[in-house]
Structures are given as C-alpha cells and as structure tokens.
Design a protein around this motif. Structure first.
Motif, mmCIF file in Angstrom:
data_model
loop_
_atom_site.group_PDB
_atom_site.id
_atom_site.type_symbol
_atom_site.label_atom_id
_atom_site.label_comp_id
_atom_site.label_asym_id
_atom_site.label_seq_id
_atom_site.Cartn_x
_atom_site.Cartn_y
_atom_site.Cartn_z
ATOM 1 N N GLU A 42 0.732 -1.254 -0.041
ATOM 2 C CA GLU A 42 0.221 -0.051 -0.028
ATOM 3 C C GLU A 42 1.013 1.213 -0.063
ATOM 4 O O GLU A 42 0.479 2.267 -0.754
ATOM 5 C CB GLU A 42 -0.916 -0.037 1.224
ATOM 6 C CG GLU A 42 -1.841 1.069 1.339
ATOM 7 C CD GLU A 42 -2.768 1.171 2.413
ATOM 8 O OE1 GLU A 42 -3.904 1.893 2.609
ATOM 9 O OE2 GLU A 42 -2.362 0.490 3.675
ATOM 10 N N GLY B 69 -1.211 9.177 0.523
ATOM 11 C CA GLY B 69 -0.955 8.116 -0.657
ATOM 12 C C GLY B 69 -2.455 7.296 -1.139
ATOM 13 O O GLY B 69 -2.297 7.214 -2.344
ATOM 14 N N ARG B 70 -3.148 7.151 -0.227
ATOM 15 C CA ARG B 70 -4.617 6.666 -0.333
ATOM 16 C C ARG B 70 -5.340 7.851 -1.668
ATOM 17 O O ARG B 70 -6.085 7.321 -2.466
ATOM 18 C CB ARG B 70 -5.318 6.417 0.446
ATOM 19 C CG ARG B 70 -4.690 4.986 1.382
ATOM 20 C CD ARG B 70 -5.572 5.138 2.725
ATOM 21 N NE ARG B 70 -5.210 3.682 3.297
ATOM 22 C CZ ARG B 70 -5.319 3.314 4.652
ATOM 23 N NH1 ARG B 70 -6.382 4.302 5.300
ATOM 24 N NH2 ARG B 70 -5.084 2.333 5.330
ATOM 25 N N GLY C 24 1.118 3.870 -2.792
ATOM 26 C CA GLY C 24 0.868 5.224 -2.633
ATOM 27 C C GLY C 24 1.886 6.341 -2.915
ATOM 28 O O GLY C 24 1.491 7.445 -3.438
#
Length: 206
Positions: free
Chosen positions: A78, A181-182, A82
C-alpha cells in the motif's frame, strides 16, 4: 521530459520515503490491536455500508484476520503504491506548466501530457526500466521483513531528515503519508481518466 519529471517529483515527495524508527510488530493480530497496530485504522471518517458506519478498523474483506502473517507485506504494498501515485500526480501536472528543452518534448509536439505515452516510446521504456530496477532492489528487504526489525515501508531513505524522533510525531507523519498516498491513488486514476476522455490538460475538465 522524463528526467525532469522524475527529479521534480522526487524533490517534492522525499518525505514519503522517510524511514520508520519503530520495530516491525508481531504478525499476530489481536482484537485490541487491529492490523498489528499499524496507523490508518483510527477513522473516524463516515463510511457507508459498514456495521459501524465509520472507517474505524475498516477491513471489509477481513485480510487482517485471515492472513495476519501477510500484514507487513500488505502495508508495504500500500505504501509503495501510494508513494508512486504521489510522484505520478506531480509528474502528470508539472509538464502542463514547463517542459525541458527538445523539440520532441515541446508543447507543439505534445500538447497534452497524456499523449506522451504513445509519442515518446523511448521515454516510456526508460520509466519502465527504472521502476523495475527500483522494485528489484527491494526484494531482499521484503524477504527479510518478518525476520528482522525493519518496519513495513522503511527503506532507510530520508536524505532531508524529515522523519521526527518523537514517537507521537512519527505516528502522525506515517498517518499523513498513508492518507495522502490513498488519496493520490484515487487522484491519479481520475486525472488520467479525465485527460483521456476530455482531451484537455489540467484540470482535465470538458
């Protein structure tokens, strides 16, 4: 153009690669410590279609419970995506404003940044090569993550010394990186889609 985008994006997002000072926690997941205590499950943003109606400990697929030994890998994946998305958003907007010298990089040759994908195949090959090279360099670190105290996403890269020493501030910065990042992962998808559909540059509106 490729070299300029990479330098500009790296300079603007160096803090995204700041190392984590805490040790990687155990791979067992307890009810009291969701997802090994990683940041990001605090919420309390509203989240429809959930039992709690908030984003607290949001894990609809149950990965934290079904595959606790893979949690460090999930978090590292993740963070990588991101960070790449944050760089991509910068790299997608900057050439709308300024270009490096060279006829093939000019606004006349490539009026819309998204067209560079098809008009600059050599540059795309370079980007693919360097992304693959950097990813390959992380394989040993990924393989050793569960055997040593390397925290997920910690590659020891913080040339500007932006990562704080205070544990509370470290947690705050990690949460900022994760949320940005998301958001960037969603944003770059919207930017590329908007540019492709409208045929316009930033802000990619009809």
């Amino acid at each position: 153009m490729t070299k300029f985008l990479l330098v500009a994006a790296l300079a603007g997002s160096a803090s995204a690669f700041a190392p984590a000072a805490i040790k990687c926690s155990s791979t067992t997941t307890s009810l009291a410590e969701f997802a090994n205590g990683y940041v990001g499950g605090e919420g309390p943003e509203p989240m429809p279609f959930t039992s709690t109606s908030t984003s607290v400990n949001f894990d609809p697929a149950g990965f934290a419970e079904r595959a606790p030994e893979w949690l460090p890998w999930f978090r590292e994946a993740e963070l990588k995506h991101g960070r790449a998305a944050m760089l991509a958003t910068v790299g997608f907007v900057v050439p709308e404003i300024v270009r490096i010298p060279g006829e093939q990089f000019s606004f006349e040759a490539i009026p819309n940044v998204i067209d560079a994908h098809d008009k600059l195949p050599e540059s795309m090959i370079q980007i693919f090569f360097w992304i693959s090279f950097l990813e390959a360099c992380t394989f040993p670190a990924l393989a050793n993550m569960n055997n040593f105290d390397r925290a997920a996403g910690d590659f020891g890269f913080d040339p500007l010394g932006l990562f704080p020493e205070d544990p509370e501030k470290q947690k705050e910065m990690k949460l900022k990186e994760l949320k940005n990042g998301r958001l960037a992962m969603i944003a770059i998808g919207g930017m590329v889609t908007g540019a492709a559909i409208t045929g316009h540059g930033f802000p990619y509106l009809p």
